[in-house]
Scaffold this active site. Structure first.
Site, PDB file in Angstrom:
ATOM      1  N   GLU A  11       1.001  -1.259   0.020  1.00  0.00           N
ATOM      2  CA  GLU A  11      -0.083   0.027   0.060  1.00  0.00           C
ATOM      3  C   GLU A  11       1.046   1.121   0.011  1.00  0.00           C
ATOM      4  O   GLU A  11       1.982   1.123   0.604  1.00  0.00           O
ATOM      5  CB  GLU A  11      -0.821   0.224   1.226  1.00  0.00           C
ATOM      6  CG  GLU A  11      -1.686  -1.261   1.380  1.00  0.00           C
ATOM      7  CD  GLU A  11      -2.570  -1.378   2.802  1.00  0.00           C
ATOM      8  OE1 GLU A  11      -3.156  -0.114   3.314  1.00  0.00           O
ATOM      9  OE2 GLU A  11      -2.265  -2.200   3.448  1.00  0.00           O
ATOM     10  N   LYS A  46       2.466   4.497   1.354  1.00  0.00           N
ATOM     11  CA  LYS A  46       2.624   5.072   2.600  1.00  0.00           C
ATOM     12  C   LYS A  46       2.311   6.537   2.558  1.00  0.00           C
ATOM     13  O   LYS A  46       3.029   7.219   1.975  1.00  0.00           O
ATOM     14  CB  LYS A  46       3.839   4.972   2.997  1.00  0.00           C
ATOM     15  CG  LYS A  46       4.081   5.342   4.542  1.00  0.00           C
ATOM     16  CD  LYS A  46       5.511   5.086   4.755  1.00  0.00           C
ATOM     17  CE  LYS A  46       5.663   5.446   6.498  1.00  0.00           C
ATOM     18  NZ  LYS A  46       5.513   7.032   6.582  1.00  0.00           N
ATOM     19  N   ASP A 105       2.278  10.252   4.051  1.00  0.00           N
ATOM     20  CA  ASP A 105       2.955  11.036   4.718  1.00  0.00           C
ATOM     21  C   ASP A 105       2.103  11.869   5.686  1.00  0.00           C
ATOM     22  O   ASP A 105       2.019  13.016   5.531  1.00  0.00           O
ATOM     23  CB  ASP A 105       3.858  11.751   4.281  1.00  0.00           C
ATOM     24  CG  ASP A 105       5.219  12.017   4.921  1.00  0.00           C
ATOM     25  OD1 ASP A 105       5.249  11.679   5.970  1.00  0.00           O
ATOM     26  OD2 ASP A 105       5.885  12.963   4.350  1.00  0.00           O
ATOM     27  N   TYR A 108      -6.795   2.004   7.255  1.00  0.00           N
ATOM     28  CA  TYR A 108      -5.863   0.744   6.901  1.00  0.00           C
ATOM     29  C   TYR A 108      -5.961  -0.212   7.730  1.00  0.00           C
ATOM     30  O   TYR A 108      -5.469  -1.702   7.316  1.00  0.00           O
ATOM     31  CB  TYR A 108      -4.287   1.026   6.352  1.00  0.00           C
ATOM     32  CG  TYR A 108      -3.964   1.839   7.402  1.00  0.00           C
ATOM     33  CD1 TYR A 108      -3.628   1.527   8.656  1.00  0.00           C
ATOM     34  CD2 TYR A 108      -3.206   3.237   7.205  1.00  0.00           C
ATOM     35  CE1 TYR A 108      -2.848   2.221   9.777  1.00  0.00           C
ATOM     36  CE2 TYR A 108      -2.568   3.905   8.391  1.00  0.00           C
ATOM     37  CZ  TYR A 108      -2.248   3.634   9.516  1.00  0.00           C
ATOM     38  OH  TYR A 108      -1.830   4.235  10.264  1.00  0.00           O
ATOM     39  N   LYS A 115      10.887   2.884   2.222  1.00  0.00           N
ATOM     40  CA  LYS A 115      10.961   4.497   1.655  1.00  0.00           C
ATOM     41  C   LYS A 115      11.523   4.812   0.440  1.00  0.00           C
ATOM     42  O   LYS A 115      12.573   4.013  -0.009  1.00  0.00           O
ATOM     43  CB  LYS A 115      11.665   5.020   3.043  1.00  0.00           C
ATOM     44  CG  LYS A 115      10.828   4.737   4.692  1.00  0.00           C
ATOM     45  CD  LYS A 115       9.665   5.413   4.565  1.00  0.00           C
ATOM     46  CE  LYS A 115       9.658   6.899   4.719  1.00  0.00           C
ATOM     47  NZ  LYS A 115      10.323   7.195   5.949  1.00  0.00           N
ATOM     48  N   CYS A 134      15.145  48.673   2.770  1.00  0.00           N
ATOM     49  CA  CYS A 134      14.170  48.116   1.931  1.00  0.00           C
ATOM     50  C   CYS A 134      14.090  48.295   0.291  1.00  0.00           C
ATOM     51  O   CYS A 134      14.510  49.335  -0.140  1.00  0.00           O
ATOM     52  CB  CYS A 134      12.889  48.510   2.278  1.00  0.00           C
ATOM     53  SG  CYS A 134      11.410  48.018   1.518  1.00  0.00           S
ATOM     54  N   CYS A 157      10.879  50.514  -0.579  1.00  0.00           N
ATOM     55  CA  CYS A 157      10.843  52.035  -0.415  1.00  0.00           C
ATOM     56  C   CYS A 157      11.904  52.663   0.180  1.00  0.00           C
ATOM     57  O   CYS A 157      12.164  54.117   0.000  1.00  0.00           O
ATOM     58  CB  CYS A 157       9.827  52.005   0.814  1.00  0.00           C
ATOM     59  SG  CYS A 157      10.422  51.267   2.413  1.00  0.00           S
ATOM     60  N   CYS A 192      10.690  45.573   7.107  1.00  0.00           N
ATOM     61  CA  CYS A 192      10.773  46.961   6.997  1.00  0.00           C
ATOM     62  C   CYS A 192       9.574  47.602   7.725  1.00  0.00           C
ATOM     63  O   CYS A 192       8.378  46.907   7.563  1.00  0.00           O
ATOM     64  CB  CYS A 192      10.250  47.246   5.525  1.00  0.00           C
ATOM     65  SG  CYS A 192       9.900  49.048   4.989  1.00  0.00           S
ATOM     66  N   CYS A 200       5.323  51.785   3.030  1.00  0.00           N
ATOM     67  CA  CYS A 200       6.236  50.896   2.053  1.00  0.00           C
ATOM     68  C   CYS A 200       5.208  50.516   1.030  1.00  0.00           C
ATOM     69  O   CYS A 200       4.094  49.628   1.271  1.00  0.00           O
ATOM     70  CB  CYS A 200       7.093  49.891   2.687  1.00  0.00           C
ATOM     71  SG  CYS A 200       7.626  48.574   1.559  1.00  0.00           S
TER      72      CYS A 200
END
Length: 681
Positions: A118, A120, A122, A230, A322, A416, A419, A434, A439
């Site tokens: 089956e 797997k 996550d 399952y 895996k 920034c 600006c 900022c 801005c």
């Protein structure tokens, strides 16, 4: 005395529950909707109205009971009846064959056995308990021996049935499975978190884990978790079921009971079939709507599973094969920075395009200055990139031996890029910001957030138009939207008279949106849509919320100290105070329905109660109703203003806090006696 319920209404409630349950099963389990959304919503409202009028019609499996009214105060530890162990991992086929040798040593009379392979998922393992067909408990894996009772949250997962689809259910059924967040939902959650300047989830598994532990089930419901079953356990008899002999039969039974079972599985009589299944899905798993990190292989014969049993950590009869994390080398061409709605500055790696996990990756987040320094990135570096949780591209490491001699180090700018104002990094934060409220990046983010569906829902006013409004200097804050006219919009690119009128109408219509939506739309850090609703219910005008101190805000159910401080600080800003003043002038909804005034002629008027634990005979709903009938108020958290704490079985942390504050404690009998005594005065 409770009002008698007509038989016709009882029958109608049964019919509505049945129709809605079948529709949910078709939509969430079979992925084959058989009822239009508007019809489902209409039937749901009918059932809700019936139950509101006659609370005795409410059943535990009613679709209206999936989401709890109030957040939980904490989770209780529950011991698993049968240990819920994790699986041993194999990272290649050689390790898988070693597992085969090990289990065959435990059963030397069996040379070969069929297995079920089956995919797997996550996600996060859950153990569900059904008693006489009804879902009664949902518990996390925890350490495998005990987990946390998160039943209230599990009920929000639509692919988990509240009642088993069988007329003669076993007295007790335990179902194990995996809760997970689909990829598209995960991306939406992270986009919302980024917009609210919250830390991004690294992968769907972490997002699912964080979601399942939310104290407010309304947050869980919004995140749309899914579930694949399952394992089926029948510890106390089978009822109308036939006892399964194999894992494959168990999966078939789970489907008949109403569960979603992953269809991507295969019966494999020989190792070569497992290897083929594993290799086939390695090529195509990125096309799935959910994340899979391997293949689970289980011996199909349940009697053989029982015979082999467990080690101290793992079942001997199953293993997870895996997939290796996919990584790829590429060249770092440049580093750019993005400025978010709250001023957060995020460095971004601009990469030479590379194929990774089925998609082309050309950009990857570098998170913050600390991560940048840790990687020691230089332009022109050869870097290894992978997808965190198979979804978010990230730079893993640098191949320093391949660094060009004249490579320039990557550093965050001091000012920034939007600006030109100096950037700031608060002492207690990893994020550089900022802090200029004017801005363009911050204003743009504020406007996009304000117009979004969960906020003011200004239909048609998307990011493209917001950008043009800013470029033409037609708006500099969200309040400016309400000064716009059709004539202002006509000069915009691709704008016509009819469209301009539609946008102006949509902007004006947004004035009728609720106070909670306006509060969410203000974009206060850490205040999502659910938190905005909680705050708007408690502080039903903007002035009340603006005047509240952090402790008062934190006393609201589901609001922690970080959120409380953020809200309080937002209202201390003179710029934000001016914004609120302008929004008031524009007639935005900055208050909700007024709370019912407390009547002083009722005996418990002015008294505040907190309920904790399970009462012997009264449900929480019944206790609350009795208190409110006498003029009292029931709140969710203990504070110095609490008059009484009503204590039942398994009382939680509220009791300890009440005792610390010296608040009077009542049992259920004490409560009933108090209400009866005051009623007779």
């Amino acid at each position: 005395m409770a009002e008698a319920i007509p038989d016709t209404l009882r029958q109608r409630a049964v019919e509505l529950r049945s129709q809605l349950q079948k529709a949910s099963y078709a939509y969430y389990v079979l992925d084959a909707p058989d009822l239009p959304d508007e019809v489902y919503d209409r039937l749901y409202r009918q059932l809700q109205e019936l139950e509101n009028q006659y609370p005795d019609l409410i059943t535990p499996d009613s679709p209206t009971q999936r989401i709890g009214e109030r957040p939980a105060s904490q989770f209780t530890a529950i011991e698993h009846n049968i240990p819920l162990y994790s699986l041993e991992n194999a990272f290649d086929l050689d390790e898988y064959r070693q597992w085969e040798v090990r289990w065959q040593r435990q059963a030397p009379d069996i040379n070969q056995a069929t297995v079920v392979a089956e995919l797997k998922i996550d996600g996060n393992a859950l153990a569900l308990t059904y008693e006489n067909g009804l879902l009664t408990k949902g518990v996390t894996r925890g350490d495998g021996v005990s987990g946390e009772d998160i039943t209230q949250n599990i009920r929000t997962i639509r692919s988990i049935p509240l009642r088993l689809q069988i007329e003669n259910p076993p007295p007790r059924v335990e179902v194990r499975g995996e809760a997970f967040i689909p990829n598209d939902v995960f991306e939406r959650i992270n986009a919302d978190r980024q917009a609210n300047d919250e830390a991004l989830f690294a992968n769907p598994r972490n997002a699912a884990a964080g979601t399942l532990r939310q104290l407010d089930s309304r947050v869980v419901a919004q995140r749309r978790l899914d579930f694949f079953a399952y394992t089926l356990l029948l510890p106390e008899g089978t009822g109308g079921l036939t006892l399964p002999q194999t894992q494959e039969e168990s999966l078939t039974i789970l489907q008949t009971l109403g569960f979603k079972v992953n269809p991507n599985r295969k019966l494999c009589p020989v190792t070569a079939d497992v290897a083929q299944f594993y290799d086939d899905w390695d090529q195509t798993r990125t096309e799935l709507p959910y994340l899979t990190d391997g293949v689970v292989v289980k011996l199909n014969d349940l009697a053989l599973q029982e015979r082999l049993g467990f080690t101290q950590k793992f079942p001997r009869w199953a293993i997870a094969l895996k997939y290796p994390a996919e990584e790829a080398p590429t060249i770092l061409k440049d580093m750019t920075v993005q400025v978010g709605r709250t001023g957060a500055v995020t460095p971004v790696a601009e990469l030479a395009p590379v194929q990774l996990a089925g998609t082309t990756v050309a950009r990857a987040t570098l998170h913050n200055a600390d991560r940048l320094a840790e990687l020691n990135l230089h332009k022109g570096d050869t870097v290894i990139v992978r997808k965190a949780g198979e979804i978010i591209p990230e730079v893993v490491r640098v191949l320093f031996d391949l660094r060009p001699a004249d490579a320039e180090p990557c550093r965050l700018p001091t000012h920034c890029p939007e600006c030109g104002e100096k950037l700031v990094r608060p002492v207690d934060e990893a994020v550089t910001r900022c802090i200029n409220p004017l801005c363009p990046a911050i204003v743009r983010g504020d406007l996009i957030h304000w117009t979004s569906r969960q906020a003011l829902d200004i239909v048609g006013l998307g990011e493209k138009w917001v950008q043009q409004l800013l470029e033409q200097r037609l708006v500099r804050s969200i309040a400016d939207l309400y000064d716009l006219t059709v004539e202002d919009l006509l000069p915009l690119d691709r704008m016509g008279q009819q469209l301009a009128q539609k946008l102006i109408d949509a902007i004006q219509a947004s004035k009728s949106q609720s106070w909670s939506r306006v509060l969410f739309g203000l974009g206060i850090r850490h205040v999502g849509a659910v938190n905005a609703q909680l705050l708007a219910q408690e502080f039903y005008t903007v002035d009340r919320l603006a005047a509240a101190d952090p402790k008062e805000i934190e006393a609201v159910y589901g609001i922690g100290p970080e959120i409380a401080y953020s809200v309080h600080e937002w209202f201390q800003s003179s710029a934000n105070q001016q914004l609120i003043t302008r929004l008031k002038e524009k007639k935005l909804n900055l208050e909700g329905p007024p709370q019912e005034p407390e009547t002083t002629d009722r005996p418990m008027a002015g008294k505040t109660f907190v309920l904790t634990g399970t009462l012997p005979t009264l449900s929480r709903r019944e206790a609350k109703a009795k208190i409110e009938e006498s003029g009292g108020k029931v709140t969710g958290s203990v504070s110095s203003k609490t008059s009484y704490v009503v204590v039942g079985i398994d009382a939680g942390s509220k009791l300890a806090k009440a005792e610390k504050l010296g608040i009077q404690r009542l049992s259920e009998d004490d409560l009933l006696a108090l209400l009866e005594k005051t009623a007779s005065v």
